[in-house]
Design an enzyme around this catalytic site. Structure first.
Site, short mmCIF file in Angstrom:
data_model
loop_
_atom_site.label_atom_id
_atom_site.label_comp_id
_atom_site.label_asym_id
_atom_site.label_seq_id
_atom_site.Cartn_x
_atom_site.Cartn_y
_atom_site.Cartn_z
N GLU A 185 1.18 -0.99 0.13
CA GLU A 185 -0.09 0.58 -0.44
C GLU A 185 1.14 1.31 -0.18
O GLU A 185 2.35 1.51 0.48
CB GLU A 185 -0.58 -0.11 0.79
CG GLU A 185 -2.24 -0.85 1.20
CD GLU A 185 -3.35 -0.92 2.36
OE1 GLU A 185 -4.08 -1.48 1.85
OE2 GLU A 185 -2.21 -0.93 3.29
N CYS A 235 -0.87 6.33 10.23
CA CYS A 235 -0.12 5.38 10.32
C CYS A 235 0.35 4.37 10.89
O CYS A 235 -0.95 4.34 12.14
CB CYS A 235 1.13 6.60 11.49
SG CYS A 235 2.55 6.25 11.78
#
Length: 372
Positions: free
Chosen positions: A94, A341
């Protein structure tokens, strides 16, 4: 059938110089082809019109420009983009683009999965398969630039790159450095070193190597102010404890007053978020040009951790600011599409390799004299 042609996306300018020399061509051809590939996003040699026809035909026979494949693209309510990209071997990674004002940051992955197994990170928990090739690293920037295009003024939308996606970049040192050479090359993406940041969990010898060959901005995934706690959160700390890590950080910025190390610190409720933890962090970073990014923990399936509440994070930040450390709380972006994150996971076909490969990695890394 395996394609034996050279993938030019794996080569920086030095590599392309050597490639064209082998073809009997002058090195300036490398600069021409770099512009076609990385600035005009052309992958068809027949369209490279400033190359003579004979060279275009030879390139078609001996070379290829092969990119990852976009499988899915998601856009968050806050404008964050996430791409799921298929790599060779049917594994997926990703890549995330985060827009903010006049700044656009692309978060790039360096491995399929991650070899380090940090306890709070979704990537580490989903397994490890292999390092990404240069073409698979720089291909993320290529695809994102081509997809996003330019702003109304004709400027590129991607202004910054952070090597903070899936994987430990310094465990894939050579390929990551070659990809960053392309990011910095004026004939490719032309980014300043100030706009390229590499994040590491603390592979100390590789940090020294990076400073010598490609000294981009350095970020360190710290997350704890003591060895005892960091051993639990970041297992690599057992190999390179905090004293060694902080010494390497000081070496990295030595002699350049423009530089500071960014320390990333995920805020885990009841684990590392107390005022005593903040004071210990101040002692640890004393005398080092440093910035701290506090990262609210982003939950993922199976995690045992919780995010610190906003008041706790604010108190922690204020304590660091009072102690003279520039500190910001990172705004959570893209969490509605699992692009925040610590949430990147991709898809790893062979999850059995992480333990074996992690053991092999640890066995070949130089051992810290302070590690027990």
């Amino acid at each position: 059938m395996t394609d034996s042609r050279t993938n030019l996306l794996n080569l920086d300018r030095a590599g392309l110089d050597a490639f064209f020399t082998c073809l009997g061509e002058k090195p300036f051809r490398a600069r021409q082809v770099l512009r076609w590939i990385h600035q005009r996003f052309v992958t068809d040699f027949s369209a490279m019109t400033d190359l003579n026809k004979s060279l275009r035909e030879r390139l078609t026979e001996s070379a290829v420009i092969s990119l990852p494949e976009i499988i899915k693209q998601h856009r968050s309510a806050d404008g964050t983009h996430k791409w799921l990209l298929r790599m060779h071997g049917n594994n997926c990674i990703e890549t995330v683009f985060i827009p903010e004002g006049d700044r656009g940051t692309l978060c790039i992955s360096s491995q399929i999965g991650c070899i380090l197994d940090c306890s709070f990170c979704a990537t580490g928990k989903q397994g490890f398969n292999r390092n990404l090739a240069v073409s698979e690293i720089i291909g993320q920037l290529w695809l994102a630039n081509k997809t996003l295009g330019r702003d109304p003024k004709g400027e590129r939308i991607i202004t910054n790159v952070v090597m903070m996606g899936m994987g430990e970049p310094l465990a894939n040192f050579n390929n990551v450095v070659t990809a960053m050479n392309l990011m910095l090359d004026d004939f490719s993406y032309g980014l300043s070193w100030r706009r390229v940041t590499l994040s590491t969990a603390g592979m100390v010898p590789a940090m020294d190597r990076l400073r010598a060959v490609c000294p981009v901005n350095l970020a360190v995934s710290l997350h704890a102010p003591t060895d005892k706690l960091r051993d639990e959160l970041v297992p690599l700390n057992k190999k390179y404890p905090l004293q060694d890590l902080l010494s390497a950080c000081r070496r990295y910025v030595a002699g350049d007053r423009r530089r500071a190390v960014t320390f990333e610190y995920v805020m885990l409720a009841g684990v590392n978020d107390s005022l005593p933890h903040a004071r210990a962090l101040l002692r640890l970073l004393r005398g080092l040009p440093a910035k701290v990014n506090l990262i609210p923990f982003n939950p993922f399936s199976g995690s045992v951790y919780r995010r610190s509440d906003a008041a706790t994070i604010d108190r922690f930040r204020e304590e660091l600011l009072r102690g003279g450390i520039m500190t910001v709380t990172r705004k959570t972006r893209g969490d509605d599409i699992a692009a925040a994150c610590g949430q990147l996971a991709g898809r790893v076909q062979d999850r059995t390799r992480r333990t074996m490969d992690r053991q092999r990695l640890v066995s070949v890394l130089p051992r810290s004299p302070l590690a027990s």
